[in-house]
Design an enzyme around this catalytic site. Structure first.
Site, PDB file in Angstrom:
ATOM      1  N   LYS A  35       0.845  -1.204   0.000  1.00  0.00           N
ATOM      2  CA  LYS A  35       0.000   0.000   0.000  1.00  0.00           C
ATOM      3  C   LYS A  35       0.881   1.255   0.000  1.00  0.00           C
ATOM      4  O   LYS A  35       2.105   1.162   0.177  1.00  0.00           O
ATOM      5  CB  LYS A  35      -0.927  -0.026   1.216  1.00  0.00           C
ATOM      6  CG  LYS A  35      -0.217  -0.003   2.544  1.00  0.00           C
ATOM      7  CD  LYS A  35      -1.203  -0.165   3.697  1.00  0.00           C
ATOM      8  CE  LYS A  35      -0.486  -0.026   5.015  1.00  0.00           C
ATOM      9  NZ  LYS A  35      -1.390   0.193   6.123  1.00  0.00           N
ATOM     10  N   ARG A 133      -9.438  -0.461  15.483  1.00  0.00           N
ATOM     11  CA  ARG A 133      -9.574   0.208  14.192  1.00  0.00           C
ATOM     12  C   ARG A 133     -10.595  -0.589  13.390  1.00  0.00           C
ATOM     13  O   ARG A 133     -11.685  -0.826  13.888  1.00  0.00           O
ATOM     14  CB  ARG A 133      -8.185   0.257  13.537  1.00  0.00           C
ATOM     15  CG  ARG A 133      -7.931   1.450  12.662  1.00  0.00           C
ATOM     16  CD  ARG A 133      -6.467   1.563  12.250  1.00  0.00           C
ATOM     17  NE  ARG A 133      -5.974   0.407  11.492  1.00  0.00           N
ATOM     18  CZ  ARG A 133      -4.738   0.304  11.019  1.00  0.00           C
ATOM     19  NH1 ARG A 133      -3.867   1.267  11.216  1.00  0.00           N
ATOM     20  NH2 ARG A 133      -4.357  -0.759  10.351  1.00  0.00           N
ATOM     21  N   TYR A 261      15.284  30.433   7.949  1.00  0.00           N
ATOM     22  CA  TYR A 261      14.168  31.190   8.525  1.00  0.00           C
ATOM     23  C   TYR A 261      14.316  31.307  10.040  1.00  0.00           C
ATOM     24  O   TYR A 261      14.580  30.322  10.734  1.00  0.00           O
ATOM     25  CB  TYR A 261      12.849  30.479   8.226  1.00  0.00           C
ATOM     26  CG  TYR A 261      12.377  30.657   6.790  1.00  0.00           C
ATOM     27  CD1 TYR A 261      12.108  31.928   6.279  1.00  0.00           C
ATOM     28  CD2 TYR A 261      12.214  29.561   5.959  1.00  0.00           C
ATOM     29  CE1 TYR A 261      11.688  32.093   4.967  1.00  0.00           C
ATOM     30  CE2 TYR A 261      11.785  29.718   4.651  1.00  0.00           C
ATOM     31  CZ  TYR A 261      11.523  30.986   4.156  1.00  0.00           C
ATOM     32  OH  TYR A 261      11.111  31.144   2.863  1.00  0.00           O
ATOM     33  N   MET A 309      10.911  25.060   1.924  1.00  0.00           N
ATOM     34  CA  MET A 309      10.115  24.289   0.959  1.00  0.00           C
ATOM     35  C   MET A 309      11.010  23.551  -0.049  1.00  0.00           C
ATOM     36  O   MET A 309      10.773  22.387  -0.362  1.00  0.00           O
ATOM     37  CB  MET A 309       9.151  25.230   0.233  1.00  0.00           C
ATOM     38  CG  MET A 309       8.096  24.525  -0.559  1.00  0.00           C
ATOM     39  SD  MET A 309       6.973  25.658  -1.372  1.00  0.00           S
ATOM     40  CE  MET A 309       6.037  26.318  -0.027  1.00  0.00           C
TER      41      MET A 309
END
Ligand SMILES: Cc1ncc(COP(=O)(O)O)c(C=O)c1O
Length: 371
Positions: A35, A133, A261, A309
């Site tokens: 998956k 679940r 940053y 980014m």
């Protein structure tokens, strides 16, 4: 220019499959979990190669993934671990996909859809033995099984459950789940009068509970080379996805120079900063800011400053000899040094699964040993 790239060496996957197979009985199938684009490795090439290596079963989360796996492995058995919806019954049957039923209402809904489409759907019953679940609640009642087995358009051939933990300090957690699973399949098989295909263990269960292999083991991460950090574990595999990027600039900065940053890092000495062409948009998690590592010229260097980014900044040290255009290994090995996804995960406060599945599908994958 696309700077990051991923290399996937499927010959190592083949080796991992043989190592697992050497440990399990010939009566136990491998149901390989592919998956989430084969945990970021690429569902098509991974499924095709594993199928060529004799893996007969594959498991995915959604029908869409099952169809991708089907293209890669036309003859394999494929199980969708998540509950499919009524509209998916016909395409599932047409593509010879096995579904799970997670409770009686779900079973009846799929049964009705199968009747309307004039088909019979192969299914496994999923039992929740403590994961909390998907699946029939632990201690599932005979009444609920009865409703499921009354669904004439469902061909129920298997029963499964999923371990929430394999906790060596609290073994009763998994043992209780296993007891519940045994009760569930005993009841289900006595009601149908048929032996069902039983499967229970994902990677960690395989490592520690040989007696719980049953008819199939359902590993994901182990076949991708993780979950075997203790050399005493039953199966030892090797990772085979490497992610590389490119150095775009190398510059000399003075001590105390701010990096990135909000200046979360300041150079601790006169040093060289390398700017690498990958960032969180490529799936290099921002939580790796000031925590990650990379390999350049065979040397381990720290990620400094915040990941942005598209850029990562590295403290290369003074006189590093690095230059723009150099290869930077973000996941993988260079000479004797390696940085694999589990190590990065520990540094970033997460797990190898998240590191691998976060790698953006846009990044080109190159395959070694594709069939
Ligand atoms: C139901 C089920 N089985 C097996 C697996 C494979 O788990 P692992 O990668 O830990 O082996 C998963 C993964 O999440 C799962 O959800």
């Amino acid at each position: 220019m696309q700077s990051a790239s991923v290399t996937v060496d499927l010959n190592i996957l083949a080796e991992n499959i043989s190592r697992l197979r050497a440990e399990i009985s010939t009566d136990t199938d491998i149901m390989f979990v592919v998956k989430s684009d084969a945990y970021g490795h690429g569902i098509g090439p991974v499924t095709a190669r594993a199928s060529a290596e004799g893996v007969r079963w594959f498991a995915v989360a959604y029908l869409e993934e099952a169809l991708a796996a089907r293209k890669a492995a036309p003859k394999a058995r494929i199980l969708v671990l998540g509950p499919i919806c009524p509209e998916e019954v016909l395409p599932a049957v047409q593509n010879n996909i096995t579904a799970v039923v997670v409770d009686a209402v779900h079973a009846e809904t799929l049964d009705l859809a199968a009747k309307e489409a004039g088909v019979t759907l192969e299914t496994h019953v999923k039992v929740d033995t403590g994961m909390g679940r998907l699946g029939l609640l632990e201690g599932c009642s005979a009444a609920e099984f009865e409703r499921i087995f009354a669904c004439s358009r469902l061909n129920i051939t298997g029963i499964c459950s999923h371990l929430a933990a394999v906790d060596l300090k609290r073994p009763w957690l998994q043992e209780k789940q296993h007891d519940q699973f045994r009760q569930a399949f005993t009841l289900a098989e006595s009601m149908t009068g048929r032996r069902l295909m039983r499967h229970f263990c994902s990677s960690r269960g395989v490592q520690y509970y040989k007696d719980w292999d049953y008819d199939a083991v359902r590993p994901g991460i182990l076949l991708y080379g993780y979950g075997c950090n203790d050399p005493n574990m039953r199966v030892q595999t090797r990772p085979f996805l490497q992610m590389t990027s490119r150095m775009m600039q190398v510059k000399d900065v003075p001590e105390a120079y701010p990096i990135g940053y909000y200046s979360s890092y300041r150079a601790t000495r006169d040093t060289q900063i390398g700017v690498v062409a990958s960032g969180y948009a490529d799936g290099y998690l921002r939580s790796m800011s000031n925590r990650g590592e990379a390999l350049v010229h065979g040397k381990r260097v720290p990620v400094v400053g915040r990941i942005s980014m598209n850029w990562i900044t590295l403290d290369l040290g003074p006189d590093s000899g690095c230059k723009a255009g150099d290869d930077v290994t973000l996941i993988g090995e260079q000479g004797p040094e390696s940085i694999w996804a589990d190590r990065l995960g520990r540094r970033a406060g997460t797990i190898a699964y998240e590191i691998l599945t976060a790698i953006h599908p846009r990044i080109p994958r190159q395959y070694v040993g594709a069939v």
